[in-house]
Design an enzyme around this catalytic site. Sequence first.
Site, short mmCIF file in Angstrom:
data_model
loop_
_atom_site.label_atom_id
_atom_site.label_comp_id
_atom_site.label_asym_id
_atom_site.label_seq_id
_atom_site.Cartn_x
_atom_site.Cartn_y
_atom_site.Cartn_z
N GLU A 18 -10.82 -43.30 6.10
CA GLU A 18 -10.04 -42.19 6.60
C GLU A 18 -9.44 -42.68 7.92
O GLU A 18 -10.18 -43.14 8.79
CB GLU A 18 -11.01 -41.04 6.86
CG GLU A 18 -10.38 -39.71 6.99
CD GLU A 18 -11.41 -38.64 7.35
OE1 GLU A 18 -12.61 -38.82 7.06
OE2 GLU A 18 -10.98 -37.65 7.95
N ARG A 29 -26.11 -46.18 3.88
CA ARG A 29 -25.32 -46.59 5.02
C ARG A 29 -26.03 -47.69 5.79
O ARG A 29 -27.26 -47.71 5.84
CB ARG A 29 -25.31 -45.42 6.00
CG ARG A 29 -24.03 -44.79 6.18
CD ARG A 29 -24.12 -43.49 6.94
NE ARG A 29 -23.00 -42.75 6.44
CZ ARG A 29 -21.78 -42.83 6.95
NH1 ARG A 29 -21.53 -43.55 8.02
NH2 ARG A 29 -20.78 -42.19 6.40
N LYS A 88 -17.70 -42.73 13.91
CA LYS A 88 -16.43 -42.72 14.62
C LYS A 88 -16.38 -41.64 15.69
O LYS A 88 -15.78 -41.82 16.75
CB LYS A 88 -15.28 -42.54 13.63
CG LYS A 88 -14.91 -43.83 12.93
CD LYS A 88 -13.78 -43.65 11.96
CE LYS A 88 -14.27 -43.02 10.69
NZ LYS A 88 -13.33 -43.12 9.57
P1 ATP Z 1 -18.29 -42.56 10.15
O1 ATP Z 1 -19.22 -41.46 9.74
O2 ATP Z 1 -18.97 -43.71 10.76
O3 ATP Z 1 -17.18 -42.09 10.98
P2 ATP Z 1 -17.01 -42.40 7.63
O4 ATP Z 1 -17.89 -42.51 6.45
O5 ATP Z 1 -16.53 -41.07 8.02
O6 ATP Z 1 -17.70 -43.16 8.82
P3 ATP Z 1 -14.70 -43.40 6.32
O7 ATP Z 1 -13.44 -43.87 6.90
O8 ATP Z 1 -14.70 -42.14 5.58
O9 ATP Z 1 -15.76 -43.32 7.51
O10 ATP Z 1 -15.40 -44.55 5.48
C1 ATP Z 1 -14.76 -45.46 4.63
C2 ATP Z 1 -15.80 -46.07 3.74
O11 ATP Z 1 -16.76 -46.79 4.50
C3 ATP Z 1 -16.56 -45.02 2.97
O12 ATP Z 1 -16.68 -45.43 1.64
C4 ATP Z 1 -17.90 -44.97 3.65
O13 ATP Z 1 -18.89 -44.56 2.79
C5 ATP Z 1 -18.07 -46.39 4.15
N1 ATP Z 1 -18.94 -46.43 5.32
C6 ATP Z 1 -18.79 -45.76 6.48
N2 ATP Z 1 -19.81 -46.00 7.32
C7 ATP Z 1 -20.63 -46.86 6.69
C8 ATP Z 1 -21.87 -47.49 7.03
N3 ATP Z 1 -22.46 -47.27 8.21
N4 ATP Z 1 -22.43 -48.31 6.12
C9 ATP Z 1 -21.84 -48.54 4.94
N5 ATP Z 1 -20.69 -47.98 4.55
C10 ATP Z 1 -20.08 -47.15 5.41
MG MG Z 2 -15.47 -39.78 6.71
#
Ligand code: ATP
Ligand code: MG
Length: 565
Positions: free
Chosen positions: A41, A267, A277
């Site tokens: 995102e 994760r 983020k």
């Molecule tokens: P955050 O919560 O850290 O802001 P997010 O999941 O909202 O991260 P996205 O941009 O939606 O961030 O994530 C893109 C991809 O990366 C998704 O498939 C998500 O599941 C994966 N992802 C995000 N954080 C992690 C992590 N700590 N370990 C493994 N995969 C991750």
């Molecule tokens: Mg997200």
Amino acid sequence: MEDNNIKEDGNRKNNFIKNIITEDIENGKNNGKVITRFPPEPNGFLHIGHAKSICLNFGIAEEFKGKCNLRFDDTNPAKEDQKYIDSIISDVKWLGFDWGEKIYYASDYFDKLYEFAVELIKQGKAYVCSLTGEQMREYRGTLTEPGKESPDRSRPIDENLDLFERMKNGEFEDGTYVLRAKIDMASPNINMRDPVIYRIKKMSHPRTSDKWCIYPMYDFTHGISDALEGVTHSLCTLEFQDHRPLYDWFLDEITSPCHPQQIEFARMNLNYTVMSKRKLQKLVENNYVNGWDDPRLPTIAGIRRRGYTPEAIRNFCNIIGVSKKESRIDVGLLENCLRDDLNDNAPRAMAVLRPLRVTIENWEQDRLEELEAQNHPQKPEMGTRKIIFSKNLYIEQDDFMENAPKKFFRLAPGREVRLRYGYFITCKEVLKDKDGNIIELICTYDPATRGGDAPDGRKVKGTLHWVSSEGSIPATVNLYDRLFMAEDPEAESEDFTKNINPESLVRLEGCRVEKFLQDAEPEKAYQFERIGYFCADSQESSKEHLVFSRTVTLKDTWAKVNQIK
Ligand code: ATP
Ligand code: MG
């Protein structure tokens, strides 16, 4: 970890997803094709957790000769920005992965998503609801109590179609109506209690501009985007496990071209840092750090600026593997992966961070001598370089002690040491300022020891790094350390910023580095012998004012500290 189907590739042992895919291929599922996607995102910079997902998705596509799409999940214009899109593209590329010709955007599917929503309405599987957000929360029920049906749930199909179209046409204000899937208000899974699939948001979108004032929700968008791209395995983190029935419901109810399989994994969390983020944004916006690419942040842009290599990160992601169980990985492991890579590949150089002047008494005033130094002691193929020896040298302040104990194998009055690639020198005299601070050492050198060996077989216990005043230039060095002092910065206090390490950045002025480092490529790490790995800072360094950043220490100094505690 599941190891029921270990193939020749050792990696499969710690990656249960590869086992599932191997089995799918053997069973001829998806005609043996493998298509994955990485769906960020664009609401912030990528971090090392995303690197795990990137390595997993692109790694699987590479290994099974499939394809991995880079797709922006850009359904929430309120939080998204082109600068994040640009940084994400550059980070994935830097990590070394290839998404092919096209970059995908969920917003490219807005027209199709709208049609699918209409299809659901026509089947009586979606309705326009006018409950307020607060009412909706009330009606939703709890984990132990079923929800209540919205009075709008029985709205006739024609009326739903009309209202939905008028939502799209901008006739209603934000928050007045939403479109909801009609599933089951009594489902034990709250995600299935008539989730919202479209909301009104009169807001311009970075890519579709003002074309839309209704935007689809993540759960509706994600699975359909996967299906439209022919994704076979949709890998996501564990928090989406409870959303999987909804993912499947949407794909079952619409005329979907295919039905990708959602698989969840844990994760990655790292100690001594925060990852989400939202929290990184807080650190950036409140100036705890200097921007998203601050070298102390676990963002890809930050660690890249600090001199991390894509190889080290990829190796790290491979080693930690993929599982269903949440865990917190020791950041020391990441640092060790980096050390392994840099120890093998980083060219060597000499730099003196806290210089102490040394004058060689028996060296002619203007004589300069070129000596040969290896760029990598174990890799002759990396070549050699010239270093200049002269009357005026610098050594590290720490490498001298006036009243040294016996076991101090460095320089002290009357003692002899080797200067790396240079000569043996002996300290004859210590000069001090009026406050008693040591400001200079007067030494002699032994001309017979050129290159570092004495022909009479005489041994010295210590070898010091050094630079000469003519062969070096001044530089500023940023000594970066962990950003947080607590292993879990969020554990002990509501406010994780309370655990920030006040010494996470120590700036040293007046350091001296070998002259050739003036042309050091930013972000490319060198081993400063005996000190650590350092790279020219891509934001701060210039030819006129060199600034180096510490990439990582030579050894894990934290491991020791923790033992003592
Ligand atoms: P955050 O919560 O850290 O802001 P997010 O999941 O909202 O991260 P996205 O941009 O939606 O961030 O994530 C893109 C991809 O990366 C998704 O498939 C998500 O599941 C994966 N992802 C995000 N954080 C992690 C992590 N700590 N370990 C493994 N995969 C991750
Ligand atoms: Mg997200």
